[in-house]
Design a protein around this motif. Structure first.
Motif, PDB file in Angstrom:
ATOM      1  N   GLY A   1     -12.225 -15.070  -2.568  1.00 15.65           N
ATOM      2  CA  GLY A   1     -12.641 -13.664  -2.657  1.00 15.65           C
ATOM      3  C   GLY A   1     -12.143 -12.860  -1.483  1.00 15.65           C
ATOM      4  O   GLY A   1     -11.699 -11.713  -1.623  1.00 15.65           O
ATOM      5  N   LEU A   2     -12.215 -13.474  -0.267  1.00 18.05           N
ATOM      6  CA  LEU A   2     -11.728 -12.760   0.921  1.00 18.05           C
ATOM      7  C   LEU A   2     -10.239 -12.469   0.799  1.00 18.05           C
ATOM      8  O   LEU A   2      -9.780 -11.353   1.105  1.00 18.05           O
ATOM      9  N   GLY A   3      -9.473 -13.446   0.315  1.00 15.45           N
ATOM     10  CA  GLY A   3      -8.035 -13.204   0.149  1.00 15.45           C
ATOM     11  C   GLY A   3      -7.740 -12.129  -0.862  1.00 15.45           C
ATOM     12  O   GLY A   3      -6.844 -11.288  -0.674  1.00 15.45           O
ATOM     13  N   ALA A   4      -8.508 -12.116  -1.962  1.00 18.82           N
ATOM     14  CA  ALA A   4      -8.295 -11.102  -2.995  1.00 18.82           C
ATOM     15  C   ALA A   4      -8.580  -9.703  -2.469  1.00 18.82           C
ATOM     16  O   ALA A   4      -7.841  -8.742  -2.756  1.00 18.82           O
ATOM     17  N   ILE A   5      -9.639  -9.595  -1.679  1.00 19.46           N
ATOM     18  CA  ILE A   5      -9.999  -8.276  -1.146  1.00 19.46           C
ATOM     19  C   ILE A   5      -8.975  -7.807  -0.125  1.00 19.46           C
ATOM     20  O   ILE A   5      -8.603  -6.627  -0.078  1.00 19.46           O
ATOM     21  N   ILE A   6      -8.508  -8.740   0.719  1.00 22.25           N
ATOM     22  CA  ILE A   6      -7.472  -8.351   1.692  1.00 22.25           C
ATOM     23  C   ILE A   6      -6.215  -7.872   0.963  1.00 22.25           C
ATOM     24  O   ILE A   6      -5.594  -6.869   1.342  1.00 22.25           O
ATOM     25  N   LYS A   7      -5.821  -8.590  -0.083  1.00 19.33           N
ATOM     26  CA  LYS A   7      -4.640  -8.174  -0.851  1.00 19.33           C
ATOM     27  C   LYS A   7      -4.849  -6.794  -1.476  1.00 19.33           C
ATOM     28  O   LYS A   7      -3.952  -5.947  -1.481  1.00 19.33           O
ATOM     29  N   HIS A   8      -6.048  -6.570  -2.041  1.00 17.92           N
ATOM     30  CA  HIS A   8      -6.320  -5.255  -2.648  1.00 17.92           C
ATOM     31  C   HIS A   8      -6.257  -4.138  -1.606  1.00 17.92           C
ATOM     32  O   HIS A   8      -5.735  -3.048  -1.871  1.00 17.92           O
ATOM     33  N   GLY A   9      -6.753  -4.423  -0.391  1.00 16.13           N
ATOM     34  CA  GLY A   9      -6.675  -3.418   0.670  1.00 16.13           C
ATOM     35  C   GLY A   9      -5.245  -3.078   1.026  1.00 16.13           C
ATOM     36  O   GLY A   9      -4.877  -1.921   1.207  1.00 16.13           O
ATOM     37  N   HIS A  10      -4.400  -4.126   1.137  1.00 20.74           N
ATOM     38  CA  HIS A  10      -2.987  -3.881   1.432  1.00 20.74           C
ATOM     39  C   HIS A  10      -2.310  -3.117   0.295  1.00 20.74           C
ATOM     40  O   HIS A  10      -1.477  -2.226   0.521  1.00 20.74           O
ATOM     41  N   ASP A  11      -2.641  -3.504  -0.941  1.00 25.90           N
ATOM     42  CA  ASP A  11      -2.056  -2.799  -2.087  1.00 25.90           C
ATOM     43  C   ASP A  11      -2.464  -1.325  -2.105  1.00 25.90           C
ATOM     44  O   ASP A  11      -1.666  -0.445  -2.464  1.00 25.90           O
ATOM     45  N   PHE A  12      -3.693  -1.072  -1.717  1.00 29.98           N
ATOM     46  CA  PHE A  12      -4.182   0.316  -1.681  1.00 29.98           C
ATOM     47  C   PHE A  12      -3.354   1.145  -0.699  1.00 29.98           C
ATOM     48  O   PHE A  12      -2.922   2.273  -0.998  1.00 29.98           O
ATOM     49  N   ILE A  13      -3.122   0.555   0.499  1.00 33.80           N
ATOM     50  CA  ILE A  13      -2.336   1.277   1.506  1.00 33.80           C
ATOM     51  C   ILE A  13      -0.906   1.488   1.020  1.00 33.80           C
ATOM     52  O   ILE A  13      -0.329   2.578   1.143  1.00 33.80           O
ATOM     53  N   ARG A  14      -0.310   0.456   0.442  1.00 36.19           N
ATOM     54  CA  ARG A  14       1.059   0.565  -0.049  1.00 36.19           C
ATOM     55  C   ARG A  14       1.166   1.617  -1.151  1.00 36.19           C
ATOM     56  O   ARG A  14       2.115   2.407  -1.203  1.00 36.19           O
ATOM     57  N   TYR A  15       0.182   1.629  -2.045  1.00 38.80           N
ATOM     58  CA  TYR A  15       0.183   2.606  -3.143  1.00 38.80           C
ATOM     59  C   TYR A  15       0.104   4.030  -2.597  1.00 38.80           C
ATOM     60  O   TYR A  15       0.816   4.936  -3.048  1.00 38.80           O
ATOM     61  N   GLU A  16      -0.751   4.248  -1.610  1.00 42.02           N
ATOM     62  CA  GLU A  16      -0.888   5.591  -1.046  1.00 42.02           C
ATOM     63  C   GLU A  16       0.394   6.015  -0.328  1.00 42.02           C
ATOM     64  O   GLU A  16       0.809   7.176  -0.412  1.00 42.02           O
ATOM     65  N   LEU A  17       1.032   5.070   0.377  1.00 40.55           N
ATOM     66  CA  LEU A  17       2.285   5.417   1.052  1.00 40.55           C
ATOM     67  C   LEU A  17       3.362   5.808   0.058  1.00 40.55           C
ATOM     68  O   LEU A  17       4.102   6.782   0.251  1.00 40.55           O
ATOM     69  N   VAL A  18       3.464   5.023  -1.015  1.00 41.92           N
ATOM     70  CA  VAL A  18       4.448   5.351  -2.054  1.00 41.92           C
ATOM     71  C   VAL A  18       4.160   6.716  -2.652  1.00 41.92           C
ATOM     72  O   VAL A  18       5.063   7.530  -2.886  1.00 41.92           O
TER      73      VAL A  18
END
Length: 754
Positions: A165-182
């Motif tokens: 679960g911790l890994g999934a949440i960390i990945k989602h956080g990174h994806d969120f940042i990447r999505y906003e940058l794009v």
């Protein structure tokens, strides 16, 4: 990156309550599950500890707002420390149950905490630190507890799920940042493309412009240079503000729009459709500028890029439209909108400085007669001449304008007293009432005025205008050519008029009308006929004078059905009288303008059975002033039926021998004012009565003197040659039964001679 962090925080802030509720509900559920297993004080203390932790987390987050995670130094350390405290509080029962060897209680508590972890994880998806500060500790302690109670498989599963679960949440956080940058980069690219595309729109009317961080022009486009009238190389490195300011640059006196532009550039703020005056070649042009700040790949501000266009012609058109919106196209005077705005300002100043202002409403007298007889083009030219005279009263504190139609208005921003208004009003009446020369026509109109003083008579534009209109209404009722001020009693009169109108609309259906009859006699005393007079006895208002309700009926166009009822009733009653006795019915201009009027006359004759020559229709000169051709066409059709026409109140209005010629009347009625004047020996009245009698005799018409109230008046009028008389001396208006009784008793004569 601070903007992205703020977006992360905003994403989870709305779910803060869900985070805390998941913890609180988990703690309460564990407490309730052990309520019967453990002492009450221990359960209560545990639940209170969980609630305290939730309250502390809520307080710290709300009090520090954006700084609670990233914004302040040490925020992450505090969140981790607080998370560990939360984990220890939540898992304390597991350690206690495991130490005591209570496997069921331990596993129950873990199941509850597992559900809590799932909800908490959903609520902290965008900010992994929130999950990582609490849940790994919960998982590790839970695994330890399960191991102590002899459930190693469960312990391994707990550790696996926790860190998955911790890994999934960390990945989602990174994806969120990447999505906003794009998304941000896409927006910047779209903005740039839009700016470039606009350069080629509108057949080259727009151009691209660009400045560096010091607001100096770079890469000047050919179209931009053409708009300025310079070579692109000359613009390179020139301050954009210096270019736009022109000769004002040396003085420092910039227009407000340039100050606005400078402030936006300083704040690195995007702007769109900003209108800026540009001094070029000793003439001012208007540019519309749009731009956005530019940044390099490392986020450093490098200047502005935008588009501009010359909108001088469009602005000139907008100014013309704005002028038309506030000035009357026909007269050039300020219109109703302008006057309302001026009056609003005057009222504000009056209230602020304890002064007084005033508003005068002006209505032209007899203007409609000019419009109807000579046509609208002449009427428009007359209005233009009236407006030209009104302009002479305009000053800085006196604003004259046109409200619409033949109504004008004058705003007095400040007055010393009502005498000021009265004097100005009388001057307006005198000036407007002078004759006008238009196309070889000499025209006469007058003016009726009403005014109200603010804020005494009204603190708003609507109230002051309404009250001035009430005063104007009184001036019109008095015959025009006068000025009246607003009085509170006018509201009572207006209220009474509204009540009359409301009741009048249903009076016919409630059978509240009746017709009375006043005899008309020959000079030898023979009863020639009766004039039918409408009376109204309202169930709510009581008896209402015709002087009050007839004008209301005409204004509201209720006179049509009411007049038709009077015509039907009068003809029906006349059928009971001797065959040589006439009945006269008054007809208004509104009735004559109705397409069905002639049909209603035919219907009344047919249903009653009386001969057409026994019916007389009385009209006044106002009928011809309002609508000559239509009135005459209707009267011609009625006369063709054999009905007689009577001209009432001859000599009191705008008398014209042409009316007698056009109407082919059978009788002329002499107004009571001339009767009284003749009795007093007034030469003018005697001359008018004699002239009317002689004129009638020459045209083979009869004359009827109205308002004969005593024997002396009867003798005087008979001596002057009037053939018929009418008035209280011969009988007041009476009911139909009383009128019939005159014939029923055999009496066919009423004494006339003395």
């Amino acid at each position: 990156m601070s903007a992205l962090r703020a977006q992360q925080i905003d994403a989870v802030r709305g779910r803060t309550i869900i985070q805390l509720l998941s913890i609180l509900v988990g703690g309460v559920a564990i407490g309730l599950d052990n309520l019967n297993r453990q002492p009450l004080w221990m359960v209560g203390g545990y639940v209170a500890a969980v609630a305290l932790v939730c309250g502390l987390r809520f307080f710290m987050r709300e009090s520090r707002r954006n700084a609670w995670i990233y914004g302040a130094q040490g925020g992450t350390k505090r969140e981790i420390a607080l998370g560990l405290v939360t984990a220890l509080v939540l898992t304390a029962p597991l350690l206690f149950f495991a130490w005591s060897g209570d496997r069921d209680a331990t596993e129950n508590a873990w199941i509850i905490l597992a559900g809590m972890m799932a909800v908490y994880g959903f609520a902290t998806l965008e900010v992994p630190i929130l999950y990582a500060a609490v849940m790994p500790a919960v998982g590790v302690i839970s695994a330890l507890a399960l191991t102590l109670v002899g459930n190693p498989t469960g312990a391994i599963a707990v550790l696996a799920f926790t860190f998955i679960g911790l890994g999934a949440i960390i990945k989602h956080g990174h994806d969120f940042i990447r999505y906003e940058l794009v998304g941000r980069r896409a927006e910047e690219q779209t903005e740039t493309v839009s700016l470039l595309l606009r350069e080629f729109e509108d057949a080259g009317s727009d151009w691209l412009w660009q400045v560096d961080a010091n607001r100096r022009i770079t890469k000047a486009s050919p179209r931009f240079a053409h708009a300025v009238g310079r070579d692109p190389s000359e613009l390179e490195g020139l301050s954009i503000l210096q270019l736009l300011a022109g000769e004002h640059w040396s003085t420092g006196k910039f227009p407000p729009a340039l100050h606005d532009l400078a402030n936006r550039l300083n704040r690195k703020e995007s702007f769109a459709s900003l209108l800026v005056p540009v001094a070029l070649d000793e003439r001012t042009r208007w540019w519309e500028l749009s731009a956005s700040p530019s940044y390099d790949s490392s986020g450093v501000f490098i200047g502005f890029r935008g588009v501009g266009s010359d909108v001088t012609e469009q602005r000139a058109s907008a100014d013309r439209i704005a002028h038309l919106a506030r000035f009357d196209a026909l007269t050039g005077l300020p219109n109703r909108l302008y006057l309302n705005e001026t009056l609003a300002g005057a009222l504000e100043q009056a209230a602020a400085w304890r002064r007084r202002c005033a508003f005068i409403m002006i209505d032209l007298d007899r203007f409609k007669a000019v419009n109807d007889t000579l046509g609208h083009p002449i009427g428009d030219r007359l209005l233009a001449q009236v407006a030209a005279r009104m302009k002479q009263f305009g000053t800085e504190s006196v604003i004259a304008g046109r409200l619409g139609g033949d109504e004008f208005g004058v705003v007095l921003r400040e007055i010393d007293g009502v005498d000021t208004v009265e004097r100005l009003g009388q001057r307006i009446i005198d000036v407007v009432s002078r004759p006008y020369e238009i196309d070889q026509h000499t025209l006469y109109v007058g003016a009726s005025l009403g005014y109200a003083v603010g804020p005494r008579d009204g603190a708003t534009v609507e109230a002051l205008t309404r009250n001035a209109d009430l005063a104007l209404y009184r001036s019109k009722d008095q015959g025009g050519g006068v000025i009246n001020s607003y009085e509170p009693t006018l509201h009572d009169q207006a209220r009474e008029r509204r009540e009359i109108e409301i009741e009048l609309r249903s009076a016919l259906g409630r059978d509240e009308f009746m017709v009375h009859y006043q005899p008309v006699v020959h000079s030898d005393g023979r009863v020639d006929g009766f004039e039918a007079l409408l009376r109204w006895n309202s169930k709510k208002l009581g008896p209402v004078s015709p002087v009050k309700f007839i004008p209301v009926a005409e204004d509201t166009r209720l006179i049509g059905p009411i007049g038709e009822w009077v015509l039907q009733t009068a003809c029906h009653e006349a059928a009971r009288w001797p065959s040589n006795t006439k009945v006269a019915v008054n007809v208004s201009a509104e009735q004559l303008s109705s397409p069905g009027f002639v049909a209603s006359v035919m219907k009344a004759l047919a249903h009653s059975g009386i001969a057409p020559n026994r019916l007389e229709l009385e009209v006044t000169e106002s009928v011809f002033l309002r609508e000559v051709s239509g009135a005459m066409a209707t009267l011609d059709q009625v006369r063709a039926l054999g009905v007689k026409l009577v001209l009432d109140d001859f000599g009191t209005g705008y008398s014209s021998l042409g009316y007698l010629r056009m109407g082919q009347f059978s009788t002329i009625k002499v107004d009571r004012s001339f009767v009284q004047g003749a009795l007093k020996g007034a030469r003018e009245s005697i001359a008018i009565v004699r002239a009317v009698v002689a004129l009638a005799d020459s045209l083979e018409m009869s004359t009827t003197a109205e308002g004969v109230e005593n024997q002396e008046e009867a003798d005087a009028i008979v001596a002057l040659g009037c053939k018929k008389l009418q008035g209280y001396h011969f009988g007041r208006p009476m009911s139909a039964e009383d009128a019939f009784a005159i014939f029923d008793g055999g009496a066919r004569r009423i004494a006339v001679g003395g």
